[in-house]
Every structure is written in C-alpha cells, then in structure tokens.
Design an enzyme around this catalytic site. Structure first.
Site, PDB file in Angstrom:
ATOM      1  N   PHE A  64     -22.747  17.872  32.936  1.00 54.52           N
ATOM      2  CA  PHE A  64     -21.701  18.693  32.325  1.00 54.52           C
ATOM      3  C   PHE A  64     -22.231  19.378  31.067  1.00 54.52           C
ATOM      4  CE2 PHE A  64     -19.558  15.413  34.734  1.00 54.52           C
ATOM      5  CZ  PHE A  64     -18.693  16.180  35.494  1.00 54.52           C
ATOM      6  N   CYS A  65     -21.568  20.469  30.714  1.00 53.29           N
ATOM      7  CA  CYS A  65     -21.910  21.276  29.556  1.00 53.29           C
ATOM      8  C   CYS A  65     -22.130  20.371  28.337  1.00 53.29           C
ATOM      9  CB  CYS A  65     -20.787  22.267  29.278  1.00 53.29           C
ATOM     10  SG  CYS A  65     -21.126  23.416  27.938  1.00 53.29           S
ATOM     11  N   PRO A  66     -23.214  20.563  27.646  1.00 57.96           N
ATOM     12  CA  PRO A  66     -24.210  21.637  27.700  1.00 57.96           C
ATOM     13  C   PRO A  66     -25.473  21.282  28.482  1.00 57.96           C
ATOM     14  CG  PRO A  66     -24.523  20.453  25.668  1.00 57.96           C
ATOM     15  CD  PRO A  66     -23.374  19.768  26.409  1.00 57.96           C
ATOM     16  N   ASP A 109     -20.886  21.780  37.636  1.00 56.02           N
ATOM     17  CA  ASP A 109     -20.022  22.050  36.488  1.00 56.02           C
ATOM     18  C   ASP A 109     -19.555  23.509  36.526  1.00 56.02           C
ATOM     19  OD1 ASP A 109     -18.738  22.321  34.063  1.00 56.02           O
ATOM     20  OD2 ASP A 109     -20.455  21.696  32.854  1.00 56.02           O
TER      21      ASP A 109
END
Length: 79
Positions: free
Chosen positions: A16-18, A43
């Site tokens: 997931f981000c980042p 994501d």
C-alpha cells in the site's frame, strides 16, 4: 502480456501507498533508458501515483490496465 514485451518487472501486489512507488523508484534504475518496466499492483492509489511518478521523473507511461483486482503498468524509462 508476454514477457518479451518488457525488460523487467516489479510485483507490488499486497503493498500500500507509499510502498509501490518507493519500490518503483528503485526498480526503474535496473532498466536501461528506453527499456520497459512492468509493474503489477493491487493498491488503487497507484492509478494516481504511478502516472504522477512518470510525469515528474520523465518516464513514459506506455500502458495502464486494470485486470480484475490488479493494476498493470508498462513504463518506458526515460534518459
């Protein structure tokens, strides 16, 4: 998508981000300028982050696909 269509691959599924973009930043350096990196992610934020990454750093987003729950990108490394 055939393996012959790209020079290297980044599997960012489950991240997931980042993290996907952080990994992309490192992995793109493994590809020669003009080469293609295939990125596979789960994501949804990558649909925003990866095009911005390419635009900001001078890489070409050749293709962007959504296949079921996967997001697939082909990125041509800039010089």
């Amino acid at each position: 998508m055939e393996a012959s269509e790209f020079d290297a691959e980044l599997d960012a599924r489950g991240l997931f981000c980042p993290e996907p973009v952080m990994m992309l930043h490192n992995r793109i350096n493994d590809v020669q300028p003009g080469g293609i990196l295939r990125v596979v992610a789960t994501d949804p934020s990558t649909t925003r982050d990866i095009p911005r990454f390419c635009q900001f750093l001078g890489h070409e987003l050749v293709e962007q696909l959504e296949q079921d729950d996967l997001f697939v990108y082909l990125i041509r490394r800039g010089s």
